[in-house]
Write a protein that holds these residues in place. Structure first.
Motif, PDB file in Angstrom:
ATOM      1  N   PRO A 134      34.864  44.034  35.506  1.00  0.00           N
ATOM      2  CA  PRO A 134      35.618  44.935  34.632  1.00  0.00           C
ATOM      3  C   PRO A 134      36.595  44.138  33.774  1.00  0.00           C
ATOM      4  O   PRO A 134      36.803  42.946  34.010  1.00  0.00           O
ATOM      5  CB  PRO A 134      36.367  45.831  35.616  1.00  0.00           C
ATOM      6  CG  PRO A 134      36.524  44.999  36.843  1.00  0.00           C
ATOM      7  CD  PRO A 134      35.309  44.106  36.909  1.00  0.00           C
ATOM      8  N   ALA A 135      37.186  44.802  32.807  1.00  0.00           N
ATOM      9  CA  ALA A 135      38.129  44.134  31.902  1.00  0.00           C
ATOM     10  C   ALA A 135      39.413  44.961  31.792  1.00  0.00           C
ATOM     11  O   ALA A 135      39.701  45.551  30.747  1.00  0.00           O
ATOM     12  CB  ALA A 135      37.491  43.930  30.536  1.00  0.00           C
ATOM     13  N   PRO A 136      40.189  45.026  32.890  1.00  0.00           N
ATOM     14  CA  PRO A 136      41.414  45.844  32.865  1.00  0.00           C
ATOM     15  C   PRO A 136      42.396  45.405  31.781  1.00  0.00           C
ATOM     16  O   PRO A 136      43.212  46.209  31.326  1.00  0.00           O
ATOM     17  CB  PRO A 136      42.011  45.651  34.262  1.00  0.00           C
ATOM     18  CG  PRO A 136      41.332  44.457  34.843  1.00  0.00           C
ATOM     19  CD  PRO A 136      39.991  44.356  34.190  1.00  0.00           C
ATOM     20  N   GLU A 137      42.283  44.149  31.333  1.00  0.00           N
ATOM     21  CA  GLU A 137      43.203  43.648  30.295  1.00  0.00           C
ATOM     22  C   GLU A 137      43.050  44.425  28.980  1.00  0.00           C
ATOM     23  O   GLU A 137      43.966  44.458  28.163  1.00  0.00           O
ATOM     24  CB  GLU A 137      42.994  42.142  30.070  1.00  0.00           C
ATOM     25  CG  GLU A 137      41.658  41.726  29.474  1.00  0.00           C
ATOM     26  CD  GLU A 137      40.527  41.608  30.511  1.00  0.00           C
ATOM     27  OE1 GLU A 137      40.741  41.956  31.699  1.00  0.00           O
ATOM     28  OE2 GLU A 137      39.426  41.163  30.126  1.00  0.00           O
ATOM     29  N   LEU A 138      41.874  45.063  28.794  1.00  0.00           N
ATOM     30  CA  LEU A 138      41.676  45.849  27.564  1.00  0.00           C
ATOM     31  C   LEU A 138      42.659  47.003  27.465  1.00  0.00           C
ATOM     32  O   LEU A 138      42.936  47.513  26.385  1.00  0.00           O
ATOM     33  CB  LEU A 138      40.246  46.389  27.514  1.00  0.00           C
ATOM     34  CG  LEU A 138      39.136  45.341  27.380  1.00  0.00           C
ATOM     35  CD1 LEU A 138      37.776  45.997  27.538  1.00  0.00           C
ATOM     36  CD2 LEU A 138      39.240  44.628  26.037  1.00  0.00           C
ATOM     37  N   LEU A 139      43.175  47.443  28.634  1.00  0.00           N
ATOM     38  CA  LEU A 139      44.131  48.552  28.647  1.00  0.00           C
ATOM     39  C   LEU A 139      45.484  48.091  29.192  1.00  0.00           C
ATOM     40  O   LEU A 139      46.253  48.888  29.727  1.00  0.00           O
ATOM     41  CB  LEU A 139      43.578  49.712  29.484  1.00  0.00           C
ATOM     42  CG  LEU A 139      42.298  50.381  28.950  1.00  0.00           C
ATOM     43  CD1 LEU A 139      41.781  51.430  29.931  1.00  0.00           C
ATOM     44  CD2 LEU A 139      42.552  51.033  27.590  1.00  0.00           C
ATOM     45  N   TYR A 146      37.824  38.480  41.541  1.00  0.00           N
ATOM     46  CA  TYR A 146      36.473  39.003  41.365  1.00  0.00           C
ATOM     47  C   TYR A 146      35.522  38.112  42.134  1.00  0.00           C
ATOM     48  O   TYR A 146      35.370  36.938  41.821  1.00  0.00           O
ATOM     49  CB  TYR A 146      36.085  39.035  39.886  1.00  0.00           C
ATOM     50  CG  TYR A 146      34.697  39.571  39.664  1.00  0.00           C
ATOM     51  CD1 TYR A 146      34.451  40.935  39.717  1.00  0.00           C
ATOM     52  CD2 TYR A 146      33.632  38.717  39.426  1.00  0.00           C
ATOM     53  CE1 TYR A 146      33.170  41.430  39.538  1.00  0.00           C
ATOM     54  CE2 TYR A 146      32.347  39.206  39.254  1.00  0.00           C
ATOM     55  CZ  TYR A 146      32.130  40.562  39.307  1.00  0.00           C
ATOM     56  OH  TYR A 146      30.866  41.049  39.135  1.00  0.00           O
ATOM     57  N   GLN A 147      34.894  38.647  43.182  1.00  0.00           N
ATOM     58  CA  GLN A 147      34.035  37.827  44.031  1.00  0.00           C
ATOM     59  C   GLN A 147      32.735  38.548  44.342  1.00  0.00           C
ATOM     60  O   GLN A 147      32.741  39.741  44.630  1.00  0.00           O
ATOM     61  CB  GLN A 147      34.744  37.541  45.372  1.00  0.00           C
ATOM     62  CG  GLN A 147      35.817  36.497  45.246  1.00  0.00           C
ATOM     63  CD  GLN A 147      36.506  36.220  46.571  1.00  0.00           C
ATOM     64  OE1 GLN A 147      36.296  36.938  47.554  1.00  0.00           O
ATOM     65  NE2 GLN A 147      37.303  35.178  46.598  1.00  0.00           N
ATOM     66  N   ARG A 148      31.635  37.789  44.313  1.00  0.00           N
ATOM     67  CA  ARG A 148      30.358  38.350  44.769  1.00  0.00           C
ATOM     68  C   ARG A 148      30.454  38.641  46.256  1.00  0.00           C
ATOM     69  O   ARG A 148      31.075  37.887  47.001  1.00  0.00           O
ATOM     70  CB  ARG A 148      29.229  37.331  44.548  1.00  0.00           C
ATOM     71  CG  ARG A 148      29.007  36.923  43.115  1.00  0.00           C
ATOM     72  CD  ARG A 148      27.999  37.822  42.425  1.00  0.00           C
ATOM     73  NE  ARG A 148      26.708  37.881  43.114  1.00  0.00           N
ATOM     74  CZ  ARG A 148      25.718  37.020  42.908  1.00  0.00           C
ATOM     75  NH1 ARG A 148      25.867  36.025  42.057  1.00  0.00           N
ATOM     76  NH2 ARG A 148      24.564  37.147  43.539  1.00  0.00           N
ATOM     77  N   ALA A 156      29.979  43.301  44.250  1.00  0.00           N
ATOM     78  CA  ALA A 156      31.105  42.404  44.024  1.00  0.00           C
ATOM     79  C   ALA A 156      32.385  43.134  44.404  1.00  0.00           C
ATOM     80  O   ALA A 156      32.445  44.368  44.360  1.00  0.00           O
ATOM     81  CB  ALA A 156      31.159  41.964  42.564  1.00  0.00           C
ATOM     82  N   ILE A 157      33.365  42.365  44.807  1.00  0.00           N
ATOM     83  CA  ILE A 157      34.662  42.945  45.156  1.00  0.00           C
ATOM     84  C   ILE A 157      35.660  42.485  44.102  1.00  0.00           C
ATOM     85  O   ILE A 157      35.743  41.296  43.797  1.00  0.00           O
ATOM     86  CB  ILE A 157      35.147  42.446  46.548  1.00  0.00           C
ATOM     87  CG1 ILE A 157      34.051  42.595  47.602  1.00  0.00           C
ATOM     88  CG2 ILE A 157      36.427  43.167  46.955  1.00  0.00           C
ATOM     89  CD1 ILE A 157      33.623  44.001  47.889  1.00  0.00           C
ATOM     90  N   ALA A 158      36.386  43.445  43.546  1.00  0.00           N
ATOM     91  CA  ALA A 158      37.373  43.096  42.518  1.00  0.00           C
ATOM     92  C   ALA A 158      38.737  43.651  42.897  1.00  0.00           C
ATOM     93  O   ALA A 158      38.841  44.743  43.471  1.00  0.00           O
ATOM     94  CB  ALA A 158      36.945  43.667  41.161  1.00  0.00           C
ATOM     95  N   VAL A 159      39.747  42.874  42.643  1.00  0.00           N
ATOM     96  CA  VAL A 159      41.120  43.374  42.747  1.00  0.00           C
ATOM     97  C   VAL A 159      41.650  43.457  41.331  1.00  0.00           C
ATOM     98  O   VAL A 159      41.612  42.468  40.588  1.00  0.00           O
ATOM     99  CB  VAL A 159      42.007  42.453  43.612  1.00  0.00           C
ATOM    100  CG1 VAL A 159      43.458  42.956  43.612  1.00  0.00           C
ATOM    101  CG2 VAL A 159      41.468  42.379  45.033  1.00  0.00           C
ATOM    102  N   VAL A 160      42.053  44.637  40.943  1.00  0.00           N
ATOM    103  CA  VAL A 160      42.535  44.822  39.569  1.00  0.00           C
ATOM    104  C   VAL A 160      43.930  45.428  39.572  1.00  0.00           C
ATOM    105  O   VAL A 160      44.300  46.182  40.470  1.00  0.00           O
ATOM    106  CB  VAL A 160      41.593  45.731  38.735  1.00  0.00           C
ATOM    107  CG1 VAL A 160      40.220  45.122  38.609  1.00  0.00           C
ATOM    108  CG2 VAL A 160      41.510  47.118  39.327  1.00  0.00           C
ATOM    109  N   PRO A 299      34.104  45.775  29.024  1.00  0.00           N
ATOM    110  CA  PRO A 299      33.911  45.428  27.614  1.00  0.00           C
ATOM    111  C   PRO A 299      32.702  46.192  27.072  1.00  0.00           C
ATOM    112  O   PRO A 299      31.848  46.607  27.837  1.00  0.00           O
ATOM    113  CB  PRO A 299      33.606  43.923  27.646  1.00  0.00           C
ATOM    114  CG  PRO A 299      33.773  43.470  29.047  1.00  0.00           C
ATOM    115  CD  PRO A 299      33.775  44.664  29.936  1.00  0.00           C
ATOM    116  N   GLY A 300      32.650  46.356  25.792  1.00  0.00           N
ATOM    117  CA  GLY A 300      31.497  47.021  25.200  1.00  0.00           C
ATOM    118  C   GLY A 300      31.791  48.476  24.877  1.00  0.00           C
ATOM    119  O   GLY A 300      32.802  49.033  25.293  1.00  0.00           O
TER     120      GLY A 300
END
Ligand SMILES: [Zn+2]
Length: 339
Positions: A134-139, A146-148, A156-160, A299-300
């Motif tokens: 994901p791209a939390p920086e966009l907001l 971010y880890q597989r 994948a596991i992400a901490v945002v 993104p996108g």
């Protein structure tokens, strides 16, 4: 008319029948009846006898030698239209509406989330894909980790870190783009709908049938904004919660800043917030320009897939996002502030 005790009495039956009359069904070219009677009843949260009653009243079904067959999306959309609060689709809408509890300060605060992302393929023999980060920086947020997954190659596991932002349009033009869409939903000119992929990919056709999901709504607002000469883009992502809900919105540039326009989220809250007219109205105003801290962007544009996948087996990626219990609150969030 047979009235089953399980339906909560005659009032419930009348609500179902009115919903059948009102329903904008999936157009014939997109109709794909795969659910049997029991599955349709489960999706609607009622018994099979009532579903048969609804078919006699005009709810679309195919009669096959094996029995009645229903389109999954018609079942979901009938559940939403009935408004009895017992269908599968309404449970999803309720999840969106919980984002409306609290105050604008709650929705704007910085938050930390640990989420599991998945990109399995619908074709059983396909290895699926690696989830796109994901791209939390966009907001205004930040991707902390971010880890597989070691257990599952499609996870994948992400901490945002997300951060909301209170904004509102300064021009009538931008305000009207949001309100035109919201009014279209509340007056029934557009039916908020779960859409088959083939229709989602053809937003012009969906809008022409008066059916829209958040992606079609974003596409429509983009078109109106372009016609008005505004700079505009669409985005997609997830509404974070125990189970993430896929979502799309439009962003319009006004006086040097980008505003998130999310009337579909406002509509969910207005329809589902019990009795809280003031609170729902405050939330609807927030959706007109602000960023909610449950919103996670990729993104996108809204019509682009989360993860590219050229499937040899003819499947597609069923992207998903769910919250994990986490020690995130114990993390030194303050140390990440200001980045
Ligand atoms: Zn595949």
């Amino acid at each position: 008319m047979r009235v089953s005790g399980q339906e909560g009495g005659a009032a419930g039956v009348w609500q179902w029948l009115v919903a059948v009359q009102r329903l904008r069904a999936v157009p014939a070219a997109y109709f794909h009846p795969t659910l049997d009677l029991a599955q349709a009843a489960r999706g609607l949260g009622c018994d099979s006898g009532l579903v048969e009653e609804l078919v006699r009243a005009g709810f679309p079904a195919d009669e096959t030698p094996e029995g009645l067959r229903f389109d999954y999306y018609d079942v979901m959309n009938l559940g939403l239209a009935a408004g009895l609060g017992r269908s599968l689709a309404e449970q999803y809408e309720q999840r969106c509406a919980t984002m409306a509890t609290g105050t604008p300060e709650d929705w704007s605060a910085q938050r930390s989330w640990r989420v599991r992302l998945g990109a399995p393929c619908t074709a059983p023999d396909c290895g699926g894909a690696i989830p796109a980060p994901p791209a939390p920086e966009l907001l205004g947020g930040r991707l902390v980790e971010y880890q597989r997954s070691e257990r599952n190659p499609n996870d994948a596991i992400a901490v945002v870190l997300t951060r909301g932002r209170q904004e509102q349009p300064r021009t009538d033009l931008v305000r009207r783009i949001h309100d035109e869409l919201l009014t279209g939903l509340t007056t029934g000119r557009y039916q908020y709908s779960w859409l088959p992929d083939t229709l989602r990919l053809d937003p012009e056709a969906a809008a022409a049938h008066g059916m829209l999901d958040s992606g079609v709504a974003a596409w429509l607002m983009r078109r109106w904004a372009l016609e008005a000469g505004l700079e505009v883009r669409t985005r997609k992502g997830y509404l974070l919660g125990l189970v993430g809900v896929e979502h799309a919105w439009a962003e319009v540039r006004e006086q040097g800043r980008w505003l998130v326009l999310d009337p579909v989220l406002a509509f969910h809250a207005l329809r589902r917030t019990p009795g809280g007219t003031d609170a729902a109205a405050a939330f609807a105003a927030f959706c007109q320009g602000s960023v909610h801290n449950h919103l996670l962007a990729w993104p996108g544009a809204a019509n682009e897939p989360f993860t590219e996948h050229q499937c040899a087996a003819g499947g597609h990626i069923a992207y998903r996002c769910g919250r994990l219990p986490s020690a995130t609150l114990a993390r030194p969030v303050a140390s990440m502030a200001g980045v």
